[in-house]
Structure formats: C-alpha cells, structure tokens
Scaffold this motif. Sequence first.
Motif, PDB file in Angstrom:
ATOM      1  N   ARG A  11       0.826  -1.204   0.000  1.00  0.00           N
ATOM      2  CA  ARG A  11       0.000   0.000   0.000  1.00  0.00           C
ATOM      3  C   ARG A  11       0.864   1.260   0.000  1.00  0.00           C
ATOM      4  O   ARG A  11       0.500   2.274  -0.588  1.00  0.00           O
ATOM      5  N   ARG A  12       2.021   1.197   0.679  1.00  0.00           N
ATOM      6  CA  ARG A  12       2.883   2.378   0.790  1.00  0.00           C
ATOM      7  C   ARG A  12       3.793   2.561  -0.414  1.00  0.00           C
ATOM      8  O   ARG A  12       4.361   3.631  -0.610  1.00  0.00           O
ATOM      9  N   SER A  13       3.963   1.515  -1.212  1.00  0.00           N
ATOM     10  CA  SER A  13       4.919   1.568  -2.318  1.00  0.00           C
ATOM     11  C   SER A  13       4.194   1.813  -3.638  1.00  0.00           C
ATOM     12  O   SER A  13       3.284   1.072  -4.003  1.00  0.00           O
ATOM     13  N   ASP A  14       4.594   2.849  -4.346  1.00  0.00           N
ATOM     14  CA  ASP A  14       3.982   3.159  -5.634  1.00  0.00           C
ATOM     15  C   ASP A  14       4.989   3.096  -6.777  1.00  0.00           C
ATOM     16  O   ASP A  14       4.721   3.578  -7.881  1.00  0.00           O
ATOM     17  N   ASP A  15       6.168   2.497  -6.528  1.00  0.00           N
ATOM     18  CA  ASP A  15       7.198   2.471  -7.556  1.00  0.00           C
ATOM     19  C   ASP A  15       7.640   1.056  -7.910  1.00  0.00           C
ATOM     20  O   ASP A  15       8.675   0.865  -8.537  1.00  0.00           O
ATOM     21  N   THR A  16       6.847   0.037  -7.524  1.00  0.00           N
ATOM     22  CA  THR A  16       7.221  -1.347  -7.820  1.00  0.00           C
ATOM     23  C   THR A  16       6.761  -1.784  -9.198  1.00  0.00           C
ATOM     24  O   THR A  16       7.173  -2.839  -9.681  1.00  0.00           O
ATOM     25  N   GLY A  17       5.903  -1.004  -9.832  1.00  0.00           N
ATOM     26  CA  GLY A  17       5.354  -1.406 -11.114  1.00  0.00           C
ATOM     27  C   GLY A  17       4.147  -2.317 -10.967  1.00  0.00           C
ATOM     28  O   GLY A  17       3.531  -2.693 -11.968  1.00  0.00           O
ATOM     29  N   ILE A  18       3.799  -2.679  -9.732  1.00  0.00           N
ATOM     30  CA  ILE A  18       2.630  -3.527  -9.493  1.00  0.00           C
ATOM     31  C   ILE A  18       1.394  -2.625  -9.464  1.00  0.00           C
ATOM     32  O   ILE A  18       1.258  -1.780  -8.590  1.00  0.00           O
ATOM     33  N   PRO A  19       0.483  -2.762 -10.424  1.00  0.00           N
ATOM     34  CA  PRO A  19      -0.641  -1.827 -10.556  1.00  0.00           C
ATOM     35  C   PRO A  19      -1.773  -2.123  -9.576  1.00  0.00           C
ATOM     36  O   PRO A  19      -2.817  -2.651  -9.947  1.00  0.00           O
ATOM     37  N   LEU A  20      -1.591  -1.736  -8.337  1.00  0.00           N
ATOM     38  CA  LEU A  20      -2.602  -1.994  -7.321  1.00  0.00           C
ATOM     39  C   LEU A  20      -3.937  -1.346  -7.682  1.00  0.00           C
ATOM     40  O   LEU A  20      -4.999  -1.914  -7.431  1.00  0.00           O
ATOM     41  N   LYS A  21      -3.880  -0.179  -8.297  1.00  0.00           N
ATOM     42  CA  LYS A  21      -5.112   0.549  -8.599  1.00  0.00           C
ATOM     43  C   LYS A  21      -5.922  -0.096  -9.714  1.00  0.00           C
ATOM     44  O   LYS A  21      -7.090   0.242  -9.905  1.00  0.00           O
ATOM     45  N   THR A  22      -5.312  -1.024 -10.453  1.00  0.00           N
ATOM     46  CA  THR A  22      -6.047  -1.699 -11.520  1.00  0.00           C
ATOM     47  C   THR A  22      -6.162  -3.201 -11.294  1.00  0.00           C
ATOM     48  O   THR A  22      -6.767  -3.897 -12.115  1.00  0.00           O
ATOM     49  N   ALA A  23      -5.591  -3.716 -10.204  1.00  0.00           N
ATOM     50  CA  ALA A  23      -5.709  -5.147  -9.887  1.00  0.00           C
ATOM     51  C   ALA A  23      -7.172  -5.478  -9.603  1.00  0.00           C
ATOM     52  O   ALA A  23      -7.925  -4.646  -9.100  1.00  0.00           O
ATOM     53  N   SER A  24      -7.579  -6.700  -9.895  1.00  0.00           N
ATOM     54  CA  SER A  24      -8.980  -7.078  -9.731  1.00  0.00           C
ATOM     55  C   SER A  24      -9.292  -7.582  -8.330  1.00  0.00           C
ATOM     56  O   SER A  24     -10.400  -7.380  -7.830  1.00  0.00           O
ATOM     57  N   SER A  25      -8.338  -8.241  -7.657  1.00  0.00           N
ATOM     58  CA  SER A  25      -8.582  -8.727  -6.298  1.00  0.00           C
ATOM     59  C   SER A  25      -7.260  -8.918  -5.566  1.00  0.00           C
ATOM     60  O   SER A  25      -6.197  -8.955  -6.183  1.00  0.00           O
ATOM     61  N   ALA A  26      -7.354  -9.018  -4.239  1.00  0.00           N
ATOM     62  CA  ALA A  26      -6.167  -9.166  -3.406  1.00  0.00           C
ATOM     63  C   ALA A  26      -6.471 -10.094  -2.244  1.00  0.00           C
ATOM     64  O   ALA A  26      -7.619 -10.219  -1.815  1.00  0.00           O
ATOM     65  N   ALA A  27      -5.434 -10.746  -1.732  1.00  0.00           N
ATOM     66  CA  ALA A  27      -5.592 -11.611  -0.553  1.00  0.00           C
ATOM     67  C   ALA A  27      -4.309 -11.587   0.265  1.00  0.00           C
ATOM     68  O   ALA A  27      -3.213 -11.407  -0.276  1.00  0.00           O
TER      69      ALA A  27
END
Length: 305
Positions: free
Chosen positions: A87-103
């Motif tokens: 949640r705190r990292s926005d530079d990993t390239g992992i698109p959290l804002k467009t991911a469909s689900s999380a666990a």
Amino acid sequence: MRLPIFKALVGVLLLASTACEPLSEQDGGYGNPERTPLWVALDEARLDGPGRHHVEYLDLAKLRILKEKHPGRFSRLAEIGVGEALRRSDDTGIPLKTASSAALFGRPPAQAGLLRGRFDVDGIALSLNRLGYTRNQQVWQRAEQDGLSVVEPGEDLVTYAGSLQTHEQVRPPSKVPRLSGSTPHRAVSWCLGWPLAAVLTEPGSPGEADLIGAAANAVEAEFADGADFTEALCYHTTGDPEALAERLRTALREGASARTGKPWRDLLPGAEVEVGQDATVRLSFPQTGDVGVLVEALSRNDVPL
C-alpha cells in the motif's frame, strides 16, 4: 455480558444487496464454496501455513465501483487484503489501482499476499530491478526486510511476502493440502457467499471462536444507486449450532460492546440469527450507513461472541 466459552469458527460478512440475480437456492442462498472468490483465494494457501490463522480477501474491482456509487461508505475496508508495504509503495510497477482482487495470508511478519488481474510482467521486472531487487528464476528478492522483500510477478497473479520462507505458503505444489480443504474454512466460505471483502482470523486466546472472519459481498458490476447492505457474522462450531444461536440471541438482547459500552441491540439494529448449513450460525443486520461496523468490531476483538 460475559457468555460461556463456546468453540467456533466465525466469519463476518458485509453484503451488498442489489437487484442482481440471486444465488441458487440449491446452494442454500450462500453460494457454492468451490466457486466463490473467497474459496478460490483459500485454495492458493497451504493448510499448514500461517494463513490457517488469518486470511484477508478484497475484490478491488467491485469495491472501486461501489465507491463511485456510494462515496465515503467504505473507509473501514481501506486496509483489508493488501499488505502495508505494498500500500505504501507506488514504484514497484505492481498496478494496485487496476488489480482485480487481493488476498493476505498470516499476520506480519509472517504474512504473504497475492494480487489477481492482468499484469505487465516485464514492466514489473524493470521496476523491481531499478529498486535493487535481484532475480532467482521467477522470484525477485531484496535485502530490505519488509512485507515486500520477495515478489513473484505473473501475467495474472502477483505474489509477495517478507521472506522466501513466508512466500512458500502461497502457490504451493499441487500435492500440498490447501486451506480450501479445511472443513471450517469451507463451511464459513459457504456461509459468507460471494465476498467483496473478507477476513477470517483466529483469536489469540481460546474462547467461543477459534477463527473470526469479515467480508463484503457483491456479485455484479452494476449497482443501483439505492443499493443497501447487510453485515453479518458467520460462526462454524464443533458443538451444538442451536445452542450457539441461542447464545447469540441472548448477547444481542442483553450484551454490550466491550469497547464502546453500547448495547449490541443498538449497534446492530434489526439483527437476526439463523442456523445454517454445515454447523454454521449466521448473525446479520441491515446497514444503511458506513459499511464495516462488524469488520471494525472484529479487528478489535469486540464481537457479540
């Protein structure tokens, strides 16, 4: 009110009631656990790992839609399903804002997470390389110790953890028993239905519950502006479900929140208790305000039983 000790597994459910097609009556109204997103998430974790004690799930795609329709009602779900480091990292390239689900499985520091969606594996790899991660086959690792020390990106699934050992609890080999095969977890996932957000957690000390869960449910992408919500607790018990149901009814009539001191009948207006399938008991109440009252109560170990 202090109630007698009664061992059970508990799930909390937040349901979005819409005009969508109802779940099959053949499924008891709760849905088939082998088809729900929560059950699928449980199938990604080892039965003998830390995830047995704590699981979180969040349907990110549907939550984004609900937030547009009902802004300001979902703040209690903000930290469900996604690890703090991610949640705190926005530079990993992992698109959290467009991911469909999380666990998430387990608790920090022994916590592993996963994201579902469509991912640019090469783009994530470039970002991780710039951040100082090193690659060993498909797994990227860095020396910094946090919940994002190990990352394994894939086209439709990204997994992450604070260590290689913890990372092994997700996506285990095919012959390793999964959480989806646990009788209590299956029963509660059946009771919780199709979750928008869910938490199943084991209390730190023995008591009426040996696992407690929280969830929100939505089954379609289109939500009416007037959609209402239902919050619920689901208990799986090794004892008598009818006896547990009666204890819950007594708690609702006579008990109070240990944290706020307010009677449960005021905090959970219109709550009903019913005995479900597979030794489950379900408490539910209609929610017209902020969604997540029971999730918050559960996270603070302050539920009727």
